[in-house]
Design a protein around this motif. Sequence first.
Motif, PDB file in Angstrom:
ATOM      1  N   ILE A 100       0.839  -1.188   0.000  1.00  0.00           N
ATOM      2  CA  ILE A 100       0.000   0.000   0.000  1.00  0.00           C
ATOM      3  C   ILE A 100       0.873   1.237   0.000  1.00  0.00           C
ATOM      4  O   ILE A 100       1.854   1.307   0.725  1.00  0.00           O
TER       5      ILE A 100
ATOM      6  N   VAL B   1      -0.142  11.736  13.153  1.00  0.00           N
ATOM      7  CA  VAL B   1      -0.284  10.328  13.567  1.00  0.00           C
ATOM      8  C   VAL B   1      -1.100   9.582  12.515  1.00  0.00           C
ATOM      9  O   VAL B   1      -0.726   8.485  12.082  1.00  0.00           O
TER      10      VAL B   1
ATOM     11  N   GLN C  35       0.777   6.550  10.775  1.00  0.00           N
ATOM     12  CA  GLN C  35       0.610   5.373  11.652  1.00  0.00           C
ATOM     13  C   GLN C  35       0.887   4.063  10.917  1.00  0.00           C
ATOM     14  O   GLN C  35       1.485   3.149  11.489  1.00  0.00           O
ATOM     15  N   THR C  36       0.486   3.981   9.653  1.00  0.00           N
ATOM     16  CA  THR C  36       0.724   2.725   8.937  1.00  0.00           C
ATOM     17  C   THR C  36       2.207   2.476   8.662  1.00  0.00           C
ATOM     18  O   THR C  36       2.698   1.380   8.948  1.00  0.00           O
TER      19      THR C  36
ATOM     20  N   VAL D  27       1.593  -3.742   6.249  1.00  0.00           N
ATOM     21  CA  VAL D  27       0.513  -4.099   7.173  1.00  0.00           C
ATOM     22  C   VAL D  27      -0.133  -2.809   7.680  1.00  0.00           C
ATOM     23  O   VAL D  27       0.549  -1.986   8.289  1.00  0.00           O
ATOM     24  N   PRO D  28      -1.414  -2.618   7.397  1.00  0.00           N
ATOM     25  CA  PRO D  28      -2.030  -1.353   7.834  1.00  0.00           C
ATOM     26  C   PRO D  28      -2.202  -1.286   9.346  1.00  0.00           C
ATOM     27  O   PRO D  28      -2.468  -2.302   9.995  1.00  0.00           O
ATOM     28  N   ALA D  29      -2.041  -0.088   9.879  1.00  0.00           N
ATOM     29  CA  ALA D  29      -2.219   0.091  11.331  1.00  0.00           C
ATOM     30  C   ALA D  29      -3.685  -0.134  11.681  1.00  0.00           C
ATOM     31  O   ALA D  29      -4.561   0.225  10.902  1.00  0.00           O
ATOM     32  N   PRO D  30      -3.962  -0.733  12.831  1.00  0.00           N
ATOM     33  CA  PRO D  30      -5.373  -0.911  13.210  1.00  0.00           C
ATOM     34  C   PRO D  30      -6.050   0.451  13.361  1.00  0.00           C
ATOM     35  O   PRO D  30      -5.403   1.417  13.783  1.00  0.00           O
TER      36      PRO D  30
ATOM     37  N   TYR E 283       3.694   1.541  12.026  1.00  0.00           N
ATOM     38  CA  TYR E 283       3.185   0.246  12.497  1.00  0.00           C
ATOM     39  C   TYR E 283       3.777  -0.896  11.677  1.00  0.00           C
ATOM     40  O   TYR E 283       4.187  -1.927  12.239  1.00  0.00           O
ATOM     41  N   ASN E 284       3.830  -0.718  10.369  1.00  0.00           N
ATOM     42  CA  ASN E 284       4.370  -1.784   9.512  1.00  0.00           C
ATOM     43  C   ASN E 284       5.827  -2.086   9.859  1.00  0.00           C
ATOM     44  O   ASN E 284       6.224  -3.248   9.967  1.00  0.00           O
TER      45      ASN E 284
ATOM     46  N   THR F 173      -1.642 -11.892  10.807  1.00  0.00           N
ATOM     47  CA  THR F 173      -2.285 -10.623  10.490  1.00  0.00           C
ATOM     48  C   THR F 173      -2.842 -10.645   9.070  1.00  0.00           C
ATOM     49  O   THR F 173      -2.142 -11.007   8.134  1.00  0.00           O
TER      50      THR F 173
ATOM     51  N   ARG G 196       7.006  -5.635  11.219  1.00  0.00           N
ATOM     52  CA  ARG G 196       8.026  -6.423  10.509  1.00  0.00           C
ATOM     53  C   ARG G 196       9.193  -6.739  11.437  1.00  0.00           C
ATOM     54  O   ARG G 196       9.792  -7.800  11.368  1.00  0.00           O
TER      55      ARG G 196
ATOM     56  N   ILE H  83      -4.022  -9.058   5.702  1.00  0.00           N
ATOM     57  CA  ILE H  83      -3.730  -7.844   4.953  1.00  0.00           C
ATOM     58  C   ILE H  83      -4.597  -7.832   3.696  1.00  0.00           C
ATOM     59  O   ILE H  83      -4.369  -8.603   2.770  1.00  0.00           O
TER      60      ILE H  83
ATOM     61  N   TYR I 299      -7.927   1.801  15.446  1.00  0.00           N
ATOM     62  CA  TYR I 299      -8.027   2.440  16.765  1.00  0.00           C
ATOM     63  C   TYR I 299      -6.692   2.991  17.274  1.00  0.00           C
ATOM     64  O   TYR I 299      -6.628   3.624  18.315  1.00  0.00           O
ATOM     65  N   LEU I 300      -5.632   2.753  16.511  1.00  0.00           N
ATOM     66  CA  LEU I 300      -4.291   3.116  16.998  1.00  0.00           C
ATOM     67  C   LEU I 300      -4.130   4.617  17.227  1.00  0.00           C
ATOM     68  O   LEU I 300      -3.569   5.050  18.231  1.00  0.00           O
ATOM     69  N   ARG I 301      -4.663   5.400  16.282  1.00  0.00           N
ATOM     70  CA  ARG I 301      -4.540   6.852  16.404  1.00  0.00           C
ATOM     71  C   ARG I 301      -5.204   7.350  17.690  1.00  0.00           C
ATOM     72  O   ARG I 301      -4.650   8.193  18.401  1.00  0.00           O
TER      73      ARG I 301
END
Lengths: 202, 179
Positions: free
Chosen positions: A4, A35, A39-40, B56-59, A43-44, A120, A48, A122, B61-63
């Motif tokens: 993505i 954020v 965030q993605t 992997v996309p962040a969930p 988080y990724n 997870t 990883r 995806i 609710y994370l924000r």
Amino acid sequence: MPGIEYVGRSADVTDESKWITLAQNGDQTAFSRLVGAYQTPVYNLAYRMLGNKADAEDATQETFLRAYVHLRSYDSQRPFSSWLLSIASHYCIDRLRRRRMTWLSLEDEIVASDGTGEVTEIYLNNDVPNPESVIAQREQEMQIQRLLAALSPTDRAAMTLRYWYDYSYEEIAEVLNLTVSAVKSRLHRARRDLAHMLEEDM
Amino acid sequence: MDCRQAIELMQDRLDGLSGTDSTLMLEEHLAGCARCQSEWHRLQMLDRLFASAQMVPAPPYLRVQVMARLEQRDRTKRMALACAALALGAVTLALLVFVPAFFTCLSTAGATTALLSGGPATLGQLLNLAKTLGRITPLVVGALASPVAAISLCSVLVALGMSRLLSGLLQLSKPNNAA
């Protein structure tokens, strides 16, 4: 870059610098936008490197908290994404080293799982995936995470930045505080080791 | 070209750093080296696997979680400042009330001692002493009671603030993984 396209890289630069300036002055709404945008990618990277959802979520939260606290020291000449990923990488490297010090066995570190054995999911689109492709994707994910788990924390970060963020050697060196030649030799060695492991795995 | 150089070129090629010349040189080497062919095959397989992996996309609710932790952190910081200010205020107040009260007590005690040292020779003096004692007793009690009350009140407030601060800190340090 595979996968993505994350919002951070494609976000409007003017908007981004506006949010950063506002956030530096304590505006939490502006920080919340940052954020949301990053965030993605954060988080990724954490997922990883750490291999499970719970640790990745915690690492993402810690990264943003640290970023908020040190936001005034951010140099606007540097891409915000690199600065943020640098915080995340160092946090994850420290965490992996601490994990190793607690003598956690490699089996406990089974990655690509969220600690409950669930991989997870995806999904790129909202399409409902067919069962075969879900299974294939799970297997592929598990294989990738298993390979990454075999690397040292720093090599894990370098591989992740190279493949998921399309970072150059120079960019990886900046994020991980390494020399360009060190990044090159780490990546080359990691790739060769993993290629051998993958062949044995198949 | 030896195998070591060929492997270097393979890595460059995977990173999109190899030019036409080096690509041709690699192809030539690969045509005559079975070991490097297998290495190249392995590297390409790995590269394909990693290149096909998605982010992997962040969930979702994370924000909200991040912002909640930030809010909590700010609240704890404000609480710490408030506690410090309150403690400082309590000490100042105690000093302001206690010091004059202390000197009042001293002077009253001094006067009483002086009066008693001569002894109540007459009934008039005895009455005067009783009057003085009657007058100064509420003063002494009042003078001591107000700083004690002020210090107690402030201590209770500071203790309450500190307990909330501590619980805030504990919650802040606790990883928040609640989905």
